[in-house]
Design a protein around this motif. Structure first.
Motif, PDB file in Angstrom:
ATOM      1  N   ARG A 198       0.833  -1.210   0.000  1.00 58.11           N
ATOM      2  CA  ARG A 198       0.000   0.000   0.000  1.00 58.11           C
ATOM      3  C   ARG A 198       0.863   1.254   0.000  1.00 58.11           C
ATOM      4  N   ARG A 199       1.943   1.225   0.775  1.00 58.70           N
ATOM      5  CA  ARG A 199       2.845   2.379   0.813  1.00 58.70           C
ATOM      6  C   ARG A 199       3.465   2.591  -0.570  1.00 58.70           C
ATOM      7  N   GLY A 200       3.834   1.505  -1.215  1.00 57.72           N
ATOM      8  CA  GLY A 200       4.367   1.619  -2.572  1.00 57.72           C
ATOM      9  C   GLY A 200       3.329   2.188  -3.519  1.00 57.72           C
ATOM     10  N   ASP A 201       2.071   1.741  -3.366  1.00 54.39           N
ATOM     11  CA  ASP A 201       0.992   2.279  -4.195  1.00 54.39           C
ATOM     12  C   ASP A 201       0.814   3.770  -3.936  1.00 54.39           C
ATOM     13  N   LEU A 202       0.871   4.159  -2.660  1.00 57.26           N
ATOM     14  CA  LEU A 202       0.715   5.573  -2.308  1.00 57.26           C
ATOM     15  C   LEU A 202       1.871   6.408  -2.853  1.00 57.26           C
ATOM     16  N   GLU A 203       3.076   5.863  -2.773  1.00 55.38           N
ATOM     17  CA  GLU A 203       4.237   6.585  -3.309  1.00 55.38           C
ATOM     18  C   GLU A 203       4.108   6.751  -4.819  1.00 55.38           C
ATOM     19  N   THR A 204       3.632   5.707  -5.484  1.00 50.56           N
ATOM     20  CA  THR A 204       3.411   5.797  -6.927  1.00 50.56           C
ATOM     21  C   THR A 204       2.342   6.832  -7.234  1.00 50.56           C
ATOM     22  N   GLU A 205       1.251   6.801  -6.474  1.00 56.68           N
ATOM     23  CA  GLU A 205       0.168   7.762  -6.680  1.00 56.68           C
ATOM     24  C   GLU A 205       0.653   9.189  -6.415  1.00 56.68           C
ATOM     25  N   LEU A 206       1.456   9.365  -5.369  1.00 54.29           N
ATOM     26  CA  LEU A 206       2.002  10.687  -5.067  1.00 54.29           C
ATOM     27  C   LEU A 206       2.886  11.171  -6.208  1.00 54.29           C
ATOM     28  N   GLN A 207       3.706  10.299  -6.749  1.00 55.51           N
ATOM     29  CA  GLN A 207       4.574  10.679  -7.870  1.00 55.51           C
ATOM     30  C   GLN A 207       3.734  11.078  -9.079  1.00 55.51           C
ATOM     31  N   LEU A 208       2.674  10.328  -9.343  1.00 54.15           N
ATOM     32  CA  LEU A 208       1.786  10.669 -10.459  1.00 54.15           C
ATOM     33  C   LEU A 208       1.130  12.029 -10.234  1.00 54.15           C
ATOM     34  N   MET A 209       0.721  12.287  -8.996  1.00 49.36           N
ATOM     35  CA  MET A 209       0.104  13.575  -8.684  1.00 49.36           C
ATOM     36  C   MET A 209       1.104  14.714  -8.844  1.00 49.36           C
ATOM     37  N   GLN A 210       2.344  14.490  -8.440  1.00 54.80           N
ATOM     38  CA  GLN A 210       3.374  15.518  -8.597  1.00 54.80           C
ATOM     39  C   GLN A 210       3.654  15.768 -10.080  1.00 54.80           C
ATOM     40  N   ASP A 211       3.667  14.690 -10.864  1.00 56.83           N
ATOM     41  CA  ASP A 211       3.857  14.850 -12.310  1.00 56.83           C
ATOM     42  C   ASP A 211       2.702  15.640 -12.913  1.00 56.83           C
ATOM     43  N   ASP A 212       1.470  15.313 -12.495  1.00 61.36           N
ATOM     44  CA  ASP A 212       0.291  16.047 -12.973  1.00 61.36           C
ATOM     45  C   ASP A 212       0.374  17.517 -12.573  1.00 61.36           C
ATOM     46  N   ARG A 213       0.791  17.766 -11.351  1.00 58.60           N
ATOM     47  CA  ARG A 213       0.911  19.146 -10.865  1.00 58.60           C
ATOM     48  C   ARG A 213       1.919  19.913 -11.721  1.00 58.60           C
ATOM     49  N   SER A 214       3.037  19.306 -12.013  1.00 52.83           N
ATOM     50  CA  SER A 214       4.051  19.962 -12.839  1.00 52.83           C
ATOM     51  C   SER A 214       3.509  20.242 -14.242  1.00 52.83           C
ATOM     52  N   ARG A 215       2.833  19.253 -14.803  1.00 58.16           N
ATOM     53  CA  ARG A 215       2.263  19.422 -16.144  1.00 58.16           C
ATOM     54  C   ARG A 215       1.221  20.535 -16.148  1.00 58.16           C
ATOM     55  N   LEU A 216       0.360  20.543 -15.117  1.00 57.58           N
ATOM     56  CA  LEU A 216      -0.674  21.572 -15.032  1.00 57.58           C
ATOM     57  C   LEU A 216      -0.069  22.956 -14.826  1.00 57.58           C
ATOM     58  N   ALA A 217       1.026  23.042 -14.079  1.00 58.32           N
ATOM     59  CA  ALA A 217       1.697  24.328 -13.885  1.00 58.32           C
ATOM     60  C   ALA A 217       2.235  24.855 -15.213  1.00 58.32           C
ATOM     61  N   VAL A 218       2.813  23.967 -16.010  1.00 54.32           N
ATOM     62  CA  VAL A 218       3.322  24.372 -17.326  1.00 54.32           C
ATOM     63  C   VAL A 218       2.170  24.824 -18.221  1.00 54.32           C
ATOM     64  N   GLU A 219       1.066  24.060 -18.201  1.00 48.02           N
ATOM     65  CA  GLU A 219      -0.099  24.434 -19.010  1.00 48.02           C
ATOM     66  C   GLU A 219      -0.680  25.766 -18.552  1.00 48.02           C
ATOM     67  N   LEU A 220      -0.717  25.988 -17.239  1.00 44.76           N
ATOM     68  CA  LEU A 220      -1.236  27.249 -16.711  1.00 44.76           C
ATOM     69  C   LEU A 220      -0.357  28.409 -17.137  1.00 44.76           C
ATOM     70  N   ASP A 221       0.953  28.230 -17.073  1.00 46.89           N
ATOM     71  CA  ASP A 221       1.864  29.288 -17.523  1.00 46.89           C
ATOM     72  C   ASP A 221       1.617  29.614 -18.994  1.00 46.89           C
ATOM     73  N   GLY A 222       1.423  28.589 -19.806  1.00 47.60           N
ATOM     74  CA  GLY A 222       1.140  28.806 -21.224  1.00 47.60           C
ATOM     75  C   GLY A 222      -0.177  29.537 -21.426  1.00 47.60           C
ATOM     76  N   ALA A 223      -1.188  29.156 -20.650  1.00 47.17           N
ATOM     77  CA  ALA A 223      -2.496  29.803 -20.761  1.00 47.17           C
ATOM     78  C   ALA A 223      -2.417  31.265 -20.345  1.00 47.17           C
TER      79      ALA A 223
END
Length: 97
Positions: free
Chosen positions: A32-57
């Motif tokens: 479960r901890r591994g799943d949570l770490e994976t999910e956290l990494q995915l969320m951080q990747d999404d956050r970074s992607r969304l920040a780049v998209e927001l800057d572009g917008a």
């Protein structure tokens, strides 16, 4: 078997059962901890992607606002020019009339 040996075997079996259950819980917690770490990494990747998209917008919005301001200025100038031409035409008609 002697009663002491039977009791010892039962306690050993019970202890092994508890140990197996504990190991299973630990493995599940690690999974479960591994799943949570994976999910956290995915969320951080999404956050970074969304920040780049927001800057572009935001950049596109600033360009759009600048273009809108330029168009508004040109429209005001065109209205002024048309009004000037109409005023001159009205003045000419008044002189002739």
């Amino acid at each position: 078997m002697s009663p002491n040996l039977d009791d010892a075997m039962k306690r050993l079996e019970k202890a092994l059962g508890l140990l197996e259950a504990s190991v299973s819980r630990r493995l599940e917690a690690d999974r479960r901890r591994g799943d949570l770490e994976t999910e956290l990494q995915l969320m951080q990747d999404d956050r970074s992607r969304l920040a780049v998209e927001l800057d572009g917008a935001v950049t596109r919005l600033h360009r759009f606002e600048a273009a809108t301001d330029d168009v508004s200025r040109r429209v005001r100038e065109a209205i002024g020019a048309v009004q000037s031409v109409l005023a001159q035409a009205g003045a000419i008609q008044a002189e002739e009339g």
